[in-house]
Write a protein that holds these residues in place. Structure first.
Motif, PDB file in Angstrom:
ATOM      1  N   TYR A  78       0.812  -1.212   0.000  1.00  0.00           N
ATOM      2  CA  TYR A  78       0.000   0.000   0.000  1.00  0.00           C
ATOM      3  C   TYR A  78       0.851   1.270   0.000  1.00  0.00           C
ATOM      4  O   TYR A  78       0.333   2.353  -0.282  1.00  0.00           O
ATOM      5  N   ILE A 235     -16.785  -6.839   2.623  1.00  0.00           N
ATOM      6  CA  ILE A 235     -15.620  -7.271   3.407  1.00  0.00           C
ATOM      7  C   ILE A 235     -15.932  -8.544   4.179  1.00  0.00           C
ATOM      8  O   ILE A 235     -15.083  -9.444   4.301  1.00  0.00           O
ATOM      9  N   ILE A 240     -10.940  -9.233   0.448  1.00  0.00           N
ATOM     10  CA  ILE A 240     -10.203  -8.289  -0.396  1.00  0.00           C
ATOM     11  C   ILE A 240      -9.058  -9.044  -1.075  1.00  0.00           C
ATOM     12  O   ILE A 240      -8.257  -9.700  -0.405  1.00  0.00           O
ATOM     13  N   THR A 254     -13.193  -8.468  -4.754  1.00  0.00           N
ATOM     14  CA  THR A 254     -13.160  -7.156  -4.125  1.00  0.00           C
ATOM     15  C   THR A 254     -13.976  -6.191  -4.963  1.00  0.00           C
ATOM     16  O   THR A 254     -14.324  -6.492  -6.114  1.00  0.00           O
ATOM     17  N   GLN A 259     -12.214  -1.161  -1.637  1.00  0.00           N
ATOM     18  CA  GLN A 259     -10.882  -0.601  -1.825  1.00  0.00           C
ATOM     19  C   GLN A 259     -10.816   0.871  -1.404  1.00  0.00           C
ATOM     20  O   GLN A 259      -9.782   1.332  -0.902  1.00  0.00           O
ATOM     21  N   TYR A 261     -12.504   2.138   1.079  1.00  0.00           N
ATOM     22  CA  TYR A 261     -12.406   2.079   2.541  1.00  0.00           C
ATOM     23  C   TYR A 261     -11.004   1.662   2.973  1.00  0.00           C
ATOM     24  O   TYR A 261     -10.408   2.278   3.871  1.00  0.00           O
ATOM     25  N   ARG A 262     -10.467   0.631   2.318  1.00  0.00           N
ATOM     26  CA  ARG A 262      -9.155   0.114   2.737  1.00  0.00           C
ATOM     27  C   ARG A 262      -8.051   1.135   2.505  1.00  0.00           C
ATOM     28  O   ARG A 262      -7.185   1.341   3.363  1.00  0.00           O
ATOM     29  N   ASN A 263      -8.050   1.797   1.364  1.00  0.00           N
ATOM     30  CA  ASN A 263      -6.979   2.744   1.050  1.00  0.00           C
ATOM     31  C   ASN A 263      -7.165   4.076   1.767  1.00  0.00           C
ATOM     32  O   ASN A 263      -6.179   4.727   2.130  1.00  0.00           O
TER      33      ASN A 263
END
Length: 305
Positions: A78, A235, A240, A254, A259, A261-263
């Motif tokens: 990331y 999720i 993911i 995914t 994505q 939310y995750r990033n």
């Protein structure tokens, strides 16, 4: 020399005009213009925050948009700056498309039963009540329900589990919005079709549905827009992954919402840029499908006429 005033004009019958009627008409026009100004101001106040959000997403996400961003795999690191979101784009189309195939036909059929057949029966009232209850259920609860009934049963997370969760969220919206649109179709059209000898099912297919297709399309698009932006059930039921998986029945997947939310929760510059780009991509996909669905619905309604 004094000014003279002309007498009020007389009507065709020779009677003078009713001044009270003219005053009432003037007050109505002023009230109408005043309310139009109030409504316009309310619309501007409602659209302004939306416009600011869209402007911010376009300005922040437009810089990272490219063909590579839309097709390349998601970086496993990331911290890395650069593309892409190809896996999330494929996952969003597959999972949301599968959910729409499950929820929209079933929801429209349910609305037809409620408005054309069931009406005030006990079963119809129960379905309406359950649809209203499901509308207010949090998405994470629906995700946990599918996780317990589907994911644990098959022993793995896959895209179809996410489609089931999103379909459960879409179904009550499609049912209630479609039923309201069917109620707006005048009963005279049904009676005219029956007078010509058409069976009830044929009246529904050839008369009722084409008359309500525009509203049904709007309700379905609203349900799709909500499903495409859900994160928690994806999720929980899908997980993911970093590479594209077009098979909804095998392996994890995914979506763009997951994505984002995750990033967005990370502080790395590359992750933040990908979050803004994914948000812009999601808006563009929903807008594109809205335009295409509106065009198809308009052509279908015109053809039926």
């Amino acid at each position: 020399m004094t000014a003279t005033t002309s007498p009020p004009r007389r009507t065709r019958t020779g009677e003078p005009p009713d001044l009270s009627t003219q005053s009432l008409s003037l007050r109505r026009r002023l009230a109408n213009r005043g309310m139009m100004l109030v409504i316009t101001a309310c619309i501007v106040l409602a659209v302004l925050p939306l416009g600011l959000v869209v402007f911010e997403v376009v300005s922040r996400g437009g810089g990272v948009m490219s063909w590579e961003f839309l097709t390349a795999d998601i970086p496993r690191n990331y911290r890395r700056v650069g593309p892409g979101m190809g896996a999330a784009v494929v996952g969003t189309l597959v999972i949301t498309g599968m959910a729409a195939l499950l929820a929209i036909p079933l929801g429209v059929l349910g609305a037809i039963y409620l408005n054309e057949y069931g009406r005030t029966t006990t079963l119809a009232r129960f379905i309406r009540t359950m649809a209203d209850v499901m509308t207010g259920v949090p998405s994470i609860v629906m995700g946990l329900f599918i996780y317990v009934t589907w994911v644990l049963a098959i022993g793995e997370k896959n895209g179809f589990g996410g489609s089931l969760a999103l379909a459960c969220l879409m179904l009550p919206i499609v049912i209630r919005s479609s039923e309201e649109m069917l109620r707006l179709v005048p009963d005279e059209l049904r009676q005219a079709s029956a007078a010509l000898g058409a069976r009830k099912w044929r009246t529904i297919v050839t008369v009722v549905l084409p008359s309500a297709i525009s509203g049904i399309t709007s309700g379905s698009l609203l349900a799709i827009a909500r499903a495409a932006g859900e994160t928690a059930p994806i999720i929980v039921t899908v997980g993911i992954i970093f590479s594209a998986n077009p098979d909804p029945f095998s392996g994890g997947n995914t979506t763009l919402a997951a994505q984002i939310y995750r990033n967005a929760t990370l502080t790395f510059e590359g992750a933040q840029e990908r979050a803004w780009g994914a948000a812009l991509t999601l808006i563009a996909i929903v807008l594109l499908f809205t335009i295409v669905a509106r065009f198809i619905a308009a052509r279908f309604a015109l053809k039926e006429r």
